[in-house]
Design a protein around this motif. Structure first.
Motif, PDB file in Angstrom:
ATOM      1  N   PHE A 186      16.304  -7.328  -0.559  1.00 39.67           N
ATOM      2  CA  PHE A 186      14.866  -7.195  -0.955  1.00 39.67           C
ATOM      3  C   PHE A 186      14.036  -8.456  -0.787  1.00 39.67           C
ATOM      4  O   PHE A 186      14.643  -9.411  -0.822  1.00 39.67           O
ATOM      5  CB  PHE A 186      14.968  -6.723  -2.351  1.00 39.67           C
ATOM      6  N   CYS A 187      12.896  -8.432  -0.875  1.00 39.70           N
ATOM      7  CA  CYS A 187      11.949  -9.446  -0.952  1.00 39.70           C
ATOM      8  C   CYS A 187      11.593  -9.730  -2.464  1.00 39.70           C
ATOM      9  O   CYS A 187      11.996  -8.821  -3.370  1.00 39.70           O
ATOM     10  CB  CYS A 187      10.564  -9.106  -0.255  1.00 39.70           C
ATOM     11  N   GLY A 188      10.969 -10.789  -2.589  1.00 37.29           N
ATOM     12  CA  GLY A 188      11.016 -11.196  -4.164  1.00 37.29           C
ATOM     13  C   GLY A 188       9.994 -10.396  -4.819  1.00 37.29           C
ATOM     14  O   GLY A 188       9.749 -10.765  -6.130  1.00 37.29           O
ATOM     15  N   LEU A 189       9.376  -9.472  -4.214  1.00 40.68           N
ATOM     16  CA  LEU A 189       8.344  -8.509  -5.261  1.00 40.68           C
ATOM     17  C   LEU A 189       9.194  -7.910  -6.295  1.00 40.68           C
ATOM     18  O   LEU A 189       8.563  -7.571  -7.318  1.00 40.68           O
ATOM     19  CB  LEU A 189       7.677  -7.620  -4.188  1.00 40.68           C
ATOM     20  N   THR A 190      10.290  -7.717  -5.827  1.00 40.75           N
ATOM     21  CA  THR A 190      11.191  -6.740  -6.632  1.00 40.75           C
ATOM     22  C   THR A 190      11.343  -7.429  -8.272  1.00 40.75           C
ATOM     23  O   THR A 190      11.330  -6.640  -9.033  1.00 40.75           O
ATOM     24  CB  THR A 190      12.779  -6.770  -6.208  1.00 40.75           C
TER      25      THR A 190
ATOM     26  N   ARG B 289       0.570  -0.987   1.775  1.00 40.09           N
ATOM     27  CA  ARG B 289       1.063   0.126   1.004  1.00 40.09           C
ATOM     28  C   ARG B 289       2.322   0.063   1.004  1.00 40.09           C
ATOM     29  O   ARG B 289       3.290   0.582   0.191  1.00 40.09           O
ATOM     30  CB  ARG B 289       0.638   1.445   1.986  1.00 40.09           C
ATOM     31  N   THR B 290       3.094  -0.658   1.847  1.00 35.93           N
ATOM     32  CA  THR B 290       4.724  -0.941   1.906  1.00 35.93           C
ATOM     33  C   THR B 290       5.020  -1.670   0.662  1.00 35.93           C
ATOM     34  O   THR B 290       6.115  -1.168  -0.172  1.00 35.93           O
ATOM     35  CB  THR B 290       5.111  -1.652   3.127  1.00 35.93           C
ATOM     36  N   CYS B 291       4.283  -2.586   0.314  1.00 36.60           N
ATOM     37  CA  CYS B 291       4.639  -3.270  -0.826  1.00 36.60           C
ATOM     38  C   CYS B 291       4.563  -2.509  -2.148  1.00 36.60           C
ATOM     39  O   CYS B 291       5.327  -2.457  -3.054  1.00 36.60           O
ATOM     40  CB  CYS B 291       3.686  -4.559  -1.102  1.00 36.60           C
ATOM     41  N   ALA B 292       3.411  -1.447  -2.189  1.00 30.04           N
ATOM     42  CA  ALA B 292       3.237  -0.645  -3.114  1.00 30.04           C
ATOM     43  C   ALA B 292       4.276   0.096  -3.266  1.00 30.04           C
ATOM     44  O   ALA B 292       4.948   0.689  -4.513  1.00 30.04           O
ATOM     45  CB  ALA B 292       1.798   0.088  -3.081  1.00 30.04           C
ATOM     46  N   HIS B 293       4.671   0.757  -2.119  1.00 30.14           N
ATOM     47  CA  HIS B 293       5.842   1.713  -2.320  1.00 30.14           C
ATOM     48  C   HIS B 293       7.303   1.175  -2.754  1.00 30.14           C
ATOM     49  O   HIS B 293       7.810   1.639  -3.478  1.00 30.14           O
ATOM     50  CB  HIS B 293       6.119   2.266  -0.949  1.00 30.14           C
ATOM     51  N   LEU B 294       7.419   0.021  -2.283  1.00 29.85           N
ATOM     52  CA  LEU B 294       8.672  -0.744  -2.768  1.00 29.85           C
ATOM     53  C   LEU B 294       8.687  -1.029  -4.317  1.00 29.85           C
ATOM     54  O   LEU B 294       9.542  -0.593  -4.991  1.00 29.85           O
ATOM     55  CB  LEU B 294       8.704  -2.088  -2.063  1.00 29.85           C
ATOM     56  N   LEU B 295       7.621  -1.430  -4.920  1.00 28.35           N
ATOM     57  CA  LEU B 295       7.355  -1.399  -6.383  1.00 28.35           C
ATOM     58  C   LEU B 295       7.769  -0.196  -7.024  1.00 28.35           C
ATOM     59  O   LEU B 295       8.143  -0.216  -7.828  1.00 28.35           O
ATOM     60  CB  LEU B 295       6.045  -2.117  -6.868  1.00 28.35           C
TER      61      LEU B 295
ATOM     62  N   GLY C  62       1.565 -13.140  -3.837  1.00 29.83           N
ATOM     63  CA  GLY C  62       1.406 -12.940  -2.394  1.00 29.83           C
ATOM     64  C   GLY C  62       2.527 -12.053  -1.738  1.00 29.83           C
ATOM     65  O   GLY C  62       3.469 -11.719  -2.175  1.00 29.83           O
ATOM     66  N   SER C  63       2.166 -11.647  -0.504  1.00 25.63           N
ATOM     67  CA  SER C  63       3.050 -10.691   0.126  1.00 25.63           C
ATOM     68  C   SER C  63       3.098 -11.084   1.424  1.00 25.63           C
ATOM     69  O   SER C  63       2.355 -11.922   1.981  1.00 25.63           O
ATOM     70  CB  SER C  63       2.527  -9.258   0.065  1.00 25.63           C
ATOM     71  N   CYS C  64       3.850 -10.283   2.513  1.00 25.02           N
ATOM     72  CA  CYS C  64       3.854 -10.697   4.059  1.00 25.02           C
ATOM     73  C   CYS C  64       2.395 -10.534   4.143  1.00 25.02           C
ATOM     74  O   CYS C  64       1.959 -11.421   5.133  1.00 25.02           O
ATOM     75  CB  CYS C  64       4.728  -9.437   4.622  1.00 25.02           C
ATOM     76  N   PRO C  65       1.617  -9.324   4.229  1.00 22.18           N
ATOM     77  CA  PRO C  65       0.410  -9.136   4.722  1.00 22.18           C
ATOM     78  C   PRO C  65      -0.836 -10.168   4.231  1.00 22.18           C
ATOM     79  O   PRO C  65      -1.402 -10.649   5.096  1.00 22.18           O
ATOM     80  CB  PRO C  65      -0.221  -7.827   4.328  1.00 22.18           C
TER      81      PRO C  65
ATOM     82  N   SER D 206       4.185 -16.552  -4.520  1.00 17.68           N
ATOM     83  CA  SER D 206       4.554 -15.513  -3.364  1.00 17.68           C
ATOM     84  C   SER D 206       5.933 -14.817  -3.447  1.00 17.68           C
ATOM     85  O   SER D 206       6.677 -15.425  -4.213  1.00 17.68           O
ATOM     86  CB  SER D 206       4.964 -16.599  -2.277  1.00 17.68           C
ATOM     87  N   GLY D 207       5.787 -13.678  -3.358  1.00 21.08           N
ATOM     88  CA  GLY D 207       6.945 -12.630  -3.459  1.00 21.08           C
ATOM     89  C   GLY D 207       7.285 -12.046  -2.263  1.00 21.08           C
ATOM     90  O   GLY D 207       7.939 -10.968  -1.896  1.00 21.08           O
ATOM     91  N   SER D 208       6.552 -12.757  -0.996  1.00 19.88           N
ATOM     92  CA  SER D 208       6.692 -12.158   0.284  1.00 19.88           C
ATOM     93  C   SER D 208       8.327 -12.174   0.775  1.00 19.88           C
ATOM     94  O   SER D 208       8.728 -13.134   0.580  1.00 19.88           O
ATOM     95  CB  SER D 208       5.727 -12.916   1.442  1.00 19.88           C
ATOM     96  N   GLY D 209       8.338 -11.204   1.752  1.00 18.92           N
ATOM     97  CA  GLY D 209       9.820 -11.162   2.319  1.00 18.92           C
ATOM     98  C   GLY D 209      10.026 -12.383   3.369  1.00 18.92           C
ATOM     99  O   GLY D 209      10.893 -12.502   3.757  1.00 18.92           O
ATOM    100  N   ILE D 210       8.931 -12.881   3.818  1.00 21.28           N
ATOM    101  CA  ILE D 210       9.187 -14.140   4.626  1.00 21.28           C
ATOM    102  C   ILE D 210       9.393 -15.158   3.950  1.00 21.28           C
ATOM    103  O   ILE D 210      10.523 -15.807   4.348  1.00 21.28           O
ATOM    104  CB  ILE D 210       7.677 -14.489   5.495  1.00 21.28           C
TER     105      ILE D 210
END
Ligand code: SF4
Length: 431
Positions: free
Chosen positions: A31-35, A55-61, A116-119, A148-152
């Protein structure tokens, strides 16, 4: 998920008796750090997490947090859409409007994290500048921070590390604040666990204890050269570094998982704080005895069972130490996304001789090793669990080990049950 050209390396940081750590840089399944927002928003009751993402980030959360029933969650996603990505809109202006509306609707918010996220990274949105600007606009009622919580940039639990590190500059210097602890426990713990530890520290004679994160993000403890920090989680490299830069010193200890880990963690604090070891030990004895009894049944069933850890949460090394030493399980491979050079020293010293550690991931190769090891139980991320179950393996989702309160004496039995249940379920299915 990242696909990269796999690079494999065996590095020789082990003694001749130990197999070298297998370091891999290939495709990862984490998972990315948003979790981290899922547990952090429950902990800090005056904070809000605004993900600047897609929207992907919103879905993940939503799917990660969906398992919990919450009247009004303390997180949301400000969606960056095509117009923003094409540079057709002023994202800063839009963000200001979203924040304005949010704070008007939720006057209870004292600390707002822009996450922060990937986008947001791809369009090089400067969230630190946005946080500074918004802090000025909404000061003093609300402090706006960013991380930043981005997957990058982050995996899973690194989101908590980035969040807590962003709080450190907000902590007052010792000598200037009301809440000046001698002992600072660092790492998000469920409230029930924090309360138990507070009682145990008090019983040992350590009174001035504070926790980071605190339940109110706007009321942070002070930090300075007399602060001794006790890490409650093994994934806090950036936070610990930021606290060290403020003068705090880490107390070397294993992590408070299982009876042995919890005892060693608390006793390390007692020793550093100058508490008489006999007094400290006596204060811990009743809870320790209850915990030891709570493990007995699971140990009978799990002793001798083989277990394989895929890298996911960075909790893998302390968990492996617990299942090997307290439940008698056999470690086939212990993978972790990152092995900190010093924060895991005490844990690694407790692992059975010859334990195969791996750092990073090249998932296909690791799956091959897992199949060759034929373990009874596999601890892995959600993405690997279903395919492995279909192949006949019993699995445990590592995310559950992060979401569930597992630290401390009173939780040792629950922790053992998390490893015991998948095997019992499989045994029932086979019967
Ligand atoms: Fe996916 Fe990146 Fe958003 Fe995480 S931050 S959900 S990896 S797009």
């Amino acid at each position: 998920m990242n696909a990269r050209i796999p690079i494999h390396a065996l590095t020789g940081d082990a003694t001749c008796a130990e197999p070298p750590v297998l370091r891999e840089r290939g495709q990862r399944e984490v998972f990315c750090g948003l979790t981290g927002i899922v547990w952090l928003h429950r902990k800090m009751q005056d904070a809000f997490f605004l993900v600047v993402g897609s929207r992907t980030c919103a879905h993940l959360l939503q799917s990660a947090a969906g398992v919990m029933i919450f009247a009004e969650p303390r997180f949301a996603t400000a969606i960056i859409d095509e117009r923003d990505l094409a540079g057709l809109a002023d994202v800063h202006e839009e963000l200001d409007t979203v924040v304005q509306r949010l704070l008007a609707r939720r006057p209870d918010i004292r600390v707002l994290f822009l996450v922060g996220s990937c986008p947001s990274e791809v369009i090089k949105l400067d969230l630190s500048r946005a946080a500074e600007r918004l802090s000025q606009i909404h000061s003093p009622a609300v402090r706006v921070l960013n991380y930043s919580g981005s997957g990058i940039e982050t995996t899973f639990t690194e989101g908590e590390d980035a969040c807590l590190a962003s709080l450190v500059p907000q902590m007052a210097q010792v000598g200037s604040a009301v809440n000046e602890p001698d002992l600072l426990v660092v790492g998000s713990l469920a409230d029930v666990v924090e309360d138990q530890f507070r009682r145990l520290f008090a019983a040992m004679g350590i009174a001035r204890v504070a926790f980071l994160p605190s339940r109110r993000a706007s009321e942070l403890p002070a930090v300075g050269p007399n602060t001794r920090m006790l890490l409650a989680q093994p994934f806090l490299a950036a936070t610990a570094k930021a606290l060290e830069d403020r003068g705090a010193r880490r107390i070397p200890a294993p992590y408070p998982l299982g009876v042995e880990g919890t005892q060693a963690w608390l006793m390390a604090a007692a020793e550093t704080m100058g508490v008489d070891p006999a007094r400290a030990d006596a204060a811990l004895a009743p809870a320790r005895q209850r915990a030891t009894q709570a493990l007995a049944a699971a140990r009978t069933r799990l002793a001798g069972k083989r277990i394989f850890f895929f890298p996911d949460s960075q909790l893998e090394v302390p968990l492996a130490r617990f299942v090997a030493r307290e439940l008698g399980m056999v470690l086939t491979e212990v993978g972790s996304p990152y092995l900190h050079a010093t924060h895991l020293d005490e844990e690694r010293a407790l692992l059975p001789a010859g334990t195969q550690l791996s750092e990073g991931q090249d998932v296909e190769r690791q799956l091959d090793r897992c199949r060759a090891a034929a373990p009874d139980l596999v601890v892995c991320g959600l993405g690997l669990a279903n395919p492995l179950e279909a192949e006949g393996y019993a699995t445990k989702w590592s995310i559950e080990l992060v979401f569930t309160p597992i630290q401390g004496f009173e939780q040792a039995g629950d922790l053992a049950a998390l490893f015991d249940r998948p095997l019992q379920r499989r045994a029932r299915l086979a019967a």
